[in-house]
Each structure stands twice: as structure tokens, then as C-alpha cells.
Design an enzyme around this catalytic site. Structure first.
Site, mmCIF file in Angstrom:
data_model
loop_
_atom_site.group_PDB
_atom_site.id
_atom_site.type_symbol
_atom_site.label_atom_id
_atom_site.label_comp_id
_atom_site.label_asym_id
_atom_site.label_seq_id
_atom_site.Cartn_x
_atom_site.Cartn_y
_atom_site.Cartn_z
ATOM 1 N N ASN A 16 13.483 -1.439 -30.327
ATOM 2 C CA ASN A 16 14.032 -0.889 -31.578
ATOM 3 C C ASN A 16 15.518 -0.571 -31.441
ATOM 4 O O ASN A 16 16.293 -0.791 -32.376
ATOM 5 C CB ASN A 16 13.245 0.345 -32.013
ATOM 6 N N HIS A 112 7.764 5.201 -36.327
ATOM 7 C CA HIS A 112 6.382 5.405 -35.863
ATOM 8 C C HIS A 112 5.548 4.170 -36.197
ATOM 9 O O HIS A 112 5.615 3.670 -37.331
ATOM 10 C CB HIS A 112 5.779 6.649 -36.519
HETATM 11 C C1 GRF Z 1 7.599 1.578 -30.949
HETATM 12 O O1 GRF Z 1 6.339 1.038 -31.271
HETATM 13 C C2 GRF Z 1 7.896 2.787 -31.786
HETATM 14 O O2 GRF Z 1 7.341 2.719 -33.056
HETATM 15 C C3 GRF Z 1 7.236 3.893 -31.005
HETATM 16 O O3 GRF Z 1 7.450 3.566 -29.657
HETATM 17 C C4 GRF Z 1 7.620 2.144 -29.527
HETATM 18 C C5 GRF Z 1 8.932 1.936 -28.852
HETATM 19 O O4 GRF Z 1 9.187 0.590 -28.576
HETATM 20 N N1 GRF Z 1 7.776 5.176 -31.400
HETATM 21 P P1 GRF Z 1 10.641 0.132 -28.113
HETATM 22 O O5 GRF Z 1 11.006 0.988 -26.895
HETATM 23 O O6 GRF Z 1 11.580 0.380 -29.248
HETATM 24 O O7 GRF Z 1 10.504 -1.317 -27.778
#
Ligand code: GRF
Length: 204
Positions: A16, A112
């Protein structure tokens, strides 16, 4: 505080974070800057990603502090150095306490992997899958004192298919996370979000 200066808190792989960086670099989120990435876990891929883009990457070791306020004060100190006006939780695996939240209330956004208020907390995708829902998805929301309870900015639905596993579903949800998180950040830095009680008004 400058709302175009962003700090990102992470704990893991940072996909993300990458989607935010990419959307800034390609101009989809104009005039925004990821100033610092902070991880509560050493050696995460998220920190590497930040370094790769010339962004300051800091590991803050929670074990070095006597308590949560001590740990969060250190994060605050780093954030303040960069005149940050928006804090993103991008896979940050801790509940934010009042020390960090209070100065950034209304300026802290989380992603989330479920349709809140269903399936808050850890492993939202697995929880939804195990429950047998036909539709899940993801939610971007402002952070408040609860766990995944703050005012919702954007949600995206992802249908659960007959032969899905929790992992396959999680991958499809992640694709949508990478769309709605940057979109919410763009709206915030352009001043297009207003919190009105539980509702977030969008004027785009
Ligand atoms: C994602 O699924 C987010 O929604 C959750 O933790 C995960 C993080 O993934 N809060 P990344 O580290 O961004 O790949």
C-alpha cells in the site's frame, strides 16, 4: 502542519505504501510528498521500498521505550521534523494510542481489508471468508480511538467467488486497496474531505 507532507507508518511488505508512492510519482496525487516512512519492525520490505525512492526510512524499536506513550512520542518527534500534515497507516499493526492520535485526529487515515464495520481487527479477509460472506472488500477511514471504527472515506466491494480461498480473495481485495487508498489521499491533500460526525463528505 502542511497537508501535502505525508508520513506513512508500516509494519510489513508495504504494497500500500508503494501504491501511494507510485500515484504521487505518476501525478495522480499531485503536489504531495511522502516525507518519511516509519516502521515498528526492523528490516521490513516497506523500509526498503522507501529507500529505493529516496524517502527517509526509519525503524523505531518499540522495545526501547518503557511504554506506549514513550514509543509514540518518538514517532511524533520524527513526524514533526518533517512538517507532516497527514499520517497514513499502511499495514501498521498496532493500535494507535492517544499520544499519537490526539495531535493527528482528522489527519490520520487507515486502510482495512474488509467492509467495515464488519470484520475489524486482524485478518479481516480471513474473518470474512470464514464467515461465508458473498461480498467483502476494503475500507479507507479516518482513525479514531477504536479499532477500525473511524469515519469511512471510501469503500470498495469485492465479490467472493465459489472457488476462492482466503488468500485468493485477499489478493483481489489488495488490488482494490491499491486503488482506493491513493484516491482517499488525493482527496485529503486537495482539501476535498470534511468530517461531519460519522460521515465524511466528499466534494470532488
Ligand atoms: C493490507 O491488507 C492492509 O489492508 C492491512 O494490512 C495489509 C498491509 O499490506 N491493514 P501492505 O504492507 O500494504 O502490503
Amino acid at each position: 502542519m502542511n497537508i501535502t507532507n505525508i508520513a506513512v507508518l508500516v509494519s510489513g511488505r508495504g504494497s500500500n505504501l508503494q501504491s501511494i508512492i507510485d500515484n504521487i510519482e505518476n501525478g495522480t496525487i499531485p503536489h504531495a510528498y511522502v516525507k518519511v516512512v516509519i516502521s515498528d519492525v526492523d528490516g521490513t520490505y516497506a523500509l526498503e521500498r522507501a529507500q529505493h525512492h529516496g524517502i527517509k526510512a526509519v525503524f523505531v524499536d518499540p522495545n526501547k521505550y518503557e511504554n506506549k506513550p514513550g514509543f509514540e512520542n518518538e514517532i511524533l518527534r520524527i513526524i514533526a521534523q518533517h512538517d507532516v500534515g497527514l499520517v497514513l497507516l499502511a499495514g501498521y499493526m498496532r493500535v494507535v494510542g492517544p499520544t499519537l492520535l490526539t495531535p493527528y485526529k482528522g489527519r490520520m487515515i487507515n486502510i482495512h481489508p474488509a467492509l467495515l464495520p464488519s470484520f475489524p481487527g486482524l485478518h479481516g479477509q480471513q474473518q470474512a471468508f470464514d464467515h461465508g460472506v458473498k461480498v467483502s472488500g476494503c475500507t479507507v477511514h479516518f482513525v479514531d480511538e477504536g479499532v477500525d471504527t473511524g469515519p469511512i472515506i471510501i469503500q470498495r466491494c469485492v465479490p467472493v467467488l465459489e472457488d476462492d480461498t482466503a488468500d485468493v480473495l485477499a489478493d483481489r481485495i489488495l488490488e482494490q486497496e491499491h486503488r482506493i487508498f491513493p484516491e482517499a489521499v488525493r482527496l485529503f491533500v486537495q482539501g476535498k474531505l470534511t468530517i461531519d460526525g460519522r460521515k465524511v463528505r466528499i466534494t470532488d
